[in-house]
Scaffold this motif. Structure first.
Motif, PDB file in Angstrom:
ATOM      1  N   UNK A 203     -19.263  42.976  -4.012  1.00  0.00           N
ATOM      2  CA  UNK A 203     -19.720  43.572  -2.756  1.00  0.00           C
ATOM      3  C   UNK A 203     -21.211  43.866  -2.874  1.00  0.00           C
ATOM      4  N   UNK A 204     -22.026  43.356  -1.954  1.00  0.00           N
ATOM      5  CA  UNK A 204     -23.478  43.522  -2.076  1.00  0.00           C
ATOM      6  C   UNK A 204     -23.919  44.979  -1.949  1.00  0.00           C
ATOM      7  N   UNK A 205     -24.977  45.314  -2.682  1.00  0.00           N
ATOM      8  CA  UNK A 205     -25.576  46.641  -2.583  1.00  0.00           C
ATOM      9  C   UNK A 205     -26.808  46.630  -1.675  1.00  0.00           C
ATOM     10  N   UNK A 206     -27.591  45.547  -1.802  1.00  0.00           N
ATOM     11  CA  UNK A 206     -28.845  45.459  -1.052  1.00  0.00           C
ATOM     12  C   UNK A 206     -28.932  44.132  -0.309  1.00  0.00           C
ATOM     13  N   UNK A 207     -29.658  44.148   0.809  1.00  0.00           N
ATOM     14  CA  UNK A 207     -30.047  42.930   1.505  1.00  0.00           C
ATOM     15  C   UNK A 207     -31.564  42.905   1.581  1.00  0.00           C
ATOM     16  N   UNK A 208     -32.138  41.704   1.473  1.00  0.00           N
ATOM     17  CA  UNK A 208     -33.590  41.558   1.504  1.00  0.00           C
ATOM     18  C   UNK A 208     -34.024  40.789   2.741  1.00  0.00           C
ATOM     19  N   UNK A 209     -35.216  41.100   3.222  1.00  0.00           N
ATOM     20  CA  UNK A 209     -35.773  40.400   4.372  1.00  0.00           C
ATOM     21  C   UNK A 209     -35.909  38.911   4.080  1.00  0.00           C
ATOM     22  N   UNK A 210     -36.280  38.575   2.859  1.00  0.00           N
ATOM     23  CA  UNK A 210     -36.438  37.180   2.458  1.00  0.00           C
ATOM     24  C   UNK A 210     -36.067  37.049   0.989  1.00  0.00           C
ATOM     25  N   UNK A 211     -35.668  35.855   0.610  1.00  0.00           N
ATOM     26  CA  UNK A 211     -35.302  35.616  -0.787  1.00  0.00           C
ATOM     27  C   UNK A 211     -36.431  34.959  -1.570  1.00  0.00           C
ATOM     28  N   UNK A 212     -37.555  34.699  -0.908  1.00  0.00           N
ATOM     29  CA  UNK A 212     -38.656  34.048  -1.628  1.00  0.00           C
ATOM     30  C   UNK A 212     -39.995  34.376  -0.980  1.00  0.00           C
ATOM     31  N   UNK A 213     -41.038  34.283  -1.794  1.00  0.00           N
ATOM     32  CA  UNK A 213     -42.420  34.326  -1.317  1.00  0.00           C
ATOM     33  C   UNK A 213     -43.109  33.117  -1.915  1.00  0.00           C
ATOM     34  N   UNK A 214     -43.592  32.240  -1.073  1.00  0.00           N
ATOM     35  CA  UNK A 214     -44.267  31.026  -1.523  1.00  0.00           C
ATOM     36  C   UNK A 214     -45.590  30.917  -0.777  1.00  0.00           C
ATOM     37  N   UNK A 215     -46.682  30.752  -1.525  1.00  0.00           N
ATOM     38  CA  UNK A 215     -47.983  30.772  -0.872  1.00  0.00           C
ATOM     39  C   UNK A 215     -49.009  30.041  -1.729  1.00  0.00           C
ATOM     40  N   UNK A 216     -50.044  29.537  -1.067  1.00  0.00           N
ATOM     41  CA  UNK A 216     -51.214  28.984  -1.753  1.00  0.00           C
ATOM     42  C   UNK A 216     -52.305  30.039  -1.729  1.00  0.00           C
ATOM     43  N   UNK A 217     -52.795  30.423  -2.889  1.00  0.00           N
ATOM     44  CA  UNK A 217     -53.745  31.526  -3.005  1.00  0.00           C
ATOM     45  C   UNK A 217     -55.013  31.054  -3.706  1.00  0.00           C
ATOM     46  N   UNK A 218     -56.105  31.784  -3.449  1.00  0.00           N
ATOM     47  CA  UNK A 218     -57.405  31.397  -3.983  1.00  0.00           C
ATOM     48  C   UNK A 218     -57.832  32.339  -5.102  1.00  0.00           C
ATOM     49  N   UNK A 219     -58.521  31.835  -6.108  1.00  0.00           N
ATOM     50  CA  UNK A 219     -59.038  32.690  -7.185  1.00  0.00           C
ATOM     51  C   UNK A 219     -60.003  33.735  -6.635  1.00  0.00           C
TER      52      UNK A 219
END
Length: 449
Positions: A203-219
């Motif tokens: 039985x789940x305890x938590x739900x998340x808005x999203x299961x991943x964060x994927x992004x292109x980022x700059x130094x």
């Protein structure tokens, strides 16, 4: 050893496959079992070793459909399905189905017979008649997570204890000795039974808005993301989110773009029952960073190892600087027809809701065109924006979206179309993208229809 939710889900998936594929073979129908199987049209004995009847006995095999069934139920849930039994013999049968333990070594726990209700409880079935039974599976509220199995036997016919594996006629090599295995089963092996597998998930305890964060980022830039967390456990839950590496073998020997401690996570230590809280992920990208970074956030709910009741957030970052030199494409024309150029780029809609800063800017392009080394004027004909839109709850759960929004956008595509006066010669097109690292382009000589 900790495992990701994905690995646990895969494990449950293959457990279910084992229920559906491997185990039912142990309860196969007559052609896979030794003995004298009596049918309406006679006796099946074409490939049974002569003389085995005394060992394996005589039995009538009736038609049961389905021969196996699997259900996936949370504690407190129930499901009903139908099973048909057809009398393949020559006499009336008094059928009183019962729940019995599987005959083989148990892969899982055994279903408690109190979970199963079968109607009718008993009935007389005439030869050649098919009788339907309704079977209800009810999983108690206090049931532990796991997989459970059982047989539902429709007759009391069983194979003798000496029964092990089918024995078929084979030509033996000279001097060899064909013998039977005498290893029996700890529980009776019923001739006319179906197999039942009940999977009870966590039985789940938590739900998340999203299961991943994927992004292109700059130094050299800092990126901030916000993810909503909902407590669905019915009681307060403590969390201590930590960045965790995937436990997989990596033969690439490629170093990650930055270390785990670069990522900063802030979230409340306790989320009350039914509460929606915010978790902030801050990624200050080092100036010298390059390459990619992959990991996940383990929530460490209630200070316990994840048993599958708490989802994780996958992190996938690609460190890449915005291009400073343009893409160059040369082409030749043999007519004076006008030149049409179209350039487009696509962005992911997920970042709009999760990435807080820096603000995502629309892609744009710096485009220049030359013909025979001379600059050519470009006229912007049109710009367009397109995207995929879904009703609320398709991408993110409904509780994680703004009340005023009934729709969610998955992705957007931005397009710029230009026209240039045509000429015969060699052309050079340069495109410098802004706010994107990839784009599509097309060159059309002549007016498009």
């Amino acid at each position: 050893m900790r495992k990701s939710t994905a690995l646990k889900a895969a494990s449950q998936f293959f457990s279910l496959l084992l229920c559906l594929i491997l185990l039912p073979a142990a309860f196969a129908q007559p052609e896979e079992l030794n003995g004298t199987a009596t049918y309406e049209n006679g006796t099946y004995e074409s490939n049974i070793v002569s003389g085995l009847e005394e060992i394996y006995g005589n039995y009538t095999v009736h038609d049961i459909n389905p021969s196996y069934y699997s259900v996936y139920l949370m504690p407190g849930e129930n499901e009903t399905f139908n099973v048909s039994f057809r009398n393949e013999g020559n006499e009336n049968l008094d059928i009183a189905p019962k729940v019995v333990a599987p005959s083989d070594d148990y892969y899982y726990d055994v279903v408690n017979e109190s979970w199963i209700t079968i109607l009718p409880e008993n009935v007389t079935v005439s030869p050649g008649v098919e009788q339907n039974f309704t079977i209800e599976v009810s999983v108690p509220e206090d049931t532990e997570t796991g997989d459970y199995e059982a047989q539902i036997a429709f007759t009391n016919d069983t194979y003798p204890e000496e029964y092990d594996t089918p024995v078929y006629i084979q030509e033996s090599a000279e001097g060899s000795d064909d013998s039977l295995s005498a290893e029996g089963y700890s529980d009776p092996m019923y001739v006319n039974a179906m197999y039942l597998c009940v999977s009870v998930p966590v039985r789940p305890k938590l739900e998340l808005q999203t299961s991943y964060i994927s992004d292109t980022i700059e130094p050299g830039k800092e990126y901030v993301y916000a993810v909503k967390i909902k407590n669905v456990a019915g009681k307060d839950v403590t969390i201590d989110p930590k960045v965790t590496k995937y436990e997989v073998y990596d033969y690439s020997f490629e170093e990650l773009a930055f270390s785990d401690d670069t990522i900063e996570i802030s979230a409340p230590s306790t989320i009350k029952a039914g509460e929606i809280a915010n978790m902030t992920i801050r990624v200050p990208v080092p100036e010298n960073a390059s390459g990619s970074y992959d990991a996940y956030i383990e929530m460490n709910a209630d200070g316990k190892e994840n048993d599958g009741s708490v989802p994780q957030i996958s992190l996938s970052f690609t460190v890449d600087k915005q291009p400073t030199t343009p893409y160059v494409r040369t082409f030749n024309t043999t007519t004076t027809d006008p030149i049409m150029l179209e350039v487009s780029a696509e962005t992911s809609g997920q970042d709009d809701s999760v990435r807080i800063s820096p603000e995502i800017e629309k892609p744009s392009f710096e485009i220049n065109l030359k013909c025979n080394s001379s600059p050519v004027n470009l006229t912007l004909v049109k710009t367009s924006e397109s995207g995929a839109v879904y009703s609320q709850g398709y991408i993110f759960p409904v509780w994680a979206t703004e009340d005023s929004s009934s729709y969610q956008s998955d992705s957007r595509e931005y397009t710029e179309t230009y026209r240039a006066v045509g000429a015969i010669g060699t052309w050079e097109l340069t495109i410098l993208p802004k706010n994107t690292n990839s784009f599509d382009y097309s060159i059309t000589v002549g007016e498009s229809k």
